[in-house]
Design a protein around this motif. Structure first.
Motif, PDB file in Angstrom:
ATOM      1  N   PRO A  31      66.568  13.543  95.076  1.00  0.00           N
ATOM      2  CA  PRO A  31      65.520  14.220  93.910  1.00  0.00           C
ATOM      3  C   PRO A  31      65.720  15.707  93.945  1.00  0.00           C
ATOM      4  O   PRO A  31      66.283  16.248  94.925  1.00  0.00           O
ATOM      5  N   LYS A  32      65.284  16.054  92.734  1.00  0.00           N
ATOM      6  CA  LYS A  32      65.407  17.729  92.522  1.00  0.00           C
ATOM      7  C   LYS A  32      64.874  18.462  93.897  1.00  0.00           C
ATOM      8  O   LYS A  32      65.514  19.478  94.048  1.00  0.00           O
ATOM      9  N   SER A  33      63.900  17.943  94.309  1.00  0.00           N
ATOM     10  CA  SER A  33      62.762  18.784  95.099  1.00  0.00           C
ATOM     11  C   SER A  33      63.539  18.720  96.414  1.00  0.00           C
ATOM     12  O   SER A  33      63.218  19.563  97.541  1.00  0.00           O
ATOM     13  N   ALA A  34      64.659  17.799  96.864  1.00  0.00           N
ATOM     14  CA  ALA A  34      65.043  17.623  98.135  1.00  0.00           C
ATOM     15  C   ALA A  34      65.708  18.704  98.836  1.00  0.00           C
ATOM     16  O   ALA A  34      66.536  19.359  98.223  1.00  0.00           O
ATOM     17  N   LYS A  35      65.405  19.083 100.042  1.00  0.00           N
ATOM     18  CA  LYS A  35      65.854  20.067 100.895  1.00  0.00           C
ATOM     19  C   LYS A  35      66.925  19.327 102.038  1.00  0.00           C
ATOM     20  O   LYS A  35      67.442  20.205 102.900  1.00  0.00           O
ATOM     21  N   GLU A 107      70.736  22.758  96.832  1.00  0.00           N
ATOM     22  CA  GLU A 107      70.528  22.014  95.416  1.00  0.00           C
ATOM     23  C   GLU A 107      70.790  20.375  95.960  1.00  0.00           C
ATOM     24  O   GLU A 107      71.560  20.273  97.109  1.00  0.00           O
ATOM     25  N   PRO A 108      70.211  19.450  95.220  1.00  0.00           N
ATOM     26  CA  PRO A 108      70.261  18.267  95.617  1.00  0.00           C
ATOM     27  C   PRO A 108      71.726  17.599  95.600  1.00  0.00           C
ATOM     28  O   PRO A 108      72.327  18.079  94.683  1.00  0.00           O
TER      29      PRO A 108
END
Length: 151
Positions: A31-35, A107-108
């Protein structure tokens, strides 16, 4: 970090490094928020001498070999210094078990691209592989086990 978008790469091909055969390298789209992200692959040692995966490099702040264990009914990950690939054995890094952890993603991961990684083995040396980024629903099915491994 560098993601490659090259549809001509065949991920069905087996990579060979000495007696080691490396297949099924993949990561799941995040997902977009994944680090963070996790990488999976299978390593088969067709030789008569054991080898050890002792390091992983990729273009991220941190890349580590992790294992998964359950403590008090809670699944926890832990750092593994190395993974033995015993002679004649297959070690599967897969969801819920051993895996490669990518930390500090800027970025994911996006499906259709690849993540270039260098695996470091005691005997086979450095092996460059590309992990294919699969859709979030990708689940190759739980294998029957992780093969023979120790850390």
């Amino acid at each position: 970090f560098a993601l490659l978008n090259n549809p001509t790469i065949s991920f069905a091909e087996m990579l060979k490094a000495g007696d080691l055969h490396i297949t099924d390298q993949w990561v799941r789209e995040a997902p977009k928020s994944a680090k963070t992200g996790a990488g999976y692959l299978t390593i088969k040692n067709n030789g008569t001498v054991s080898d050890v995966l002792f390091g992983v490099e990729a273009d991220f702040p941190r890349v580590m070999i992790h294992g998964t264990k359950i403590e008090s009914e809670v699944k926890k990950m832990y750092h593994v210094d190395n993974l033995a690939i015993d002679a004649g054995q297959t070690v599967a890094l897969q969801p819920g078990g051993f895996h490669i952890m990518f930390l500090g993603l800027s970025e994911p991961f996006k499906a259709g691209a690849t993540v270039p990684v260098t695996l470091k083995f005691e005997k086979a040396g450095e092996v460059k592989v590309n992990f294919e980024i699969k859709p979030p629903t990708y689940n190759p099915g739980a294998a029957s086990g992780h093969g023979s491994h120790r850390h």
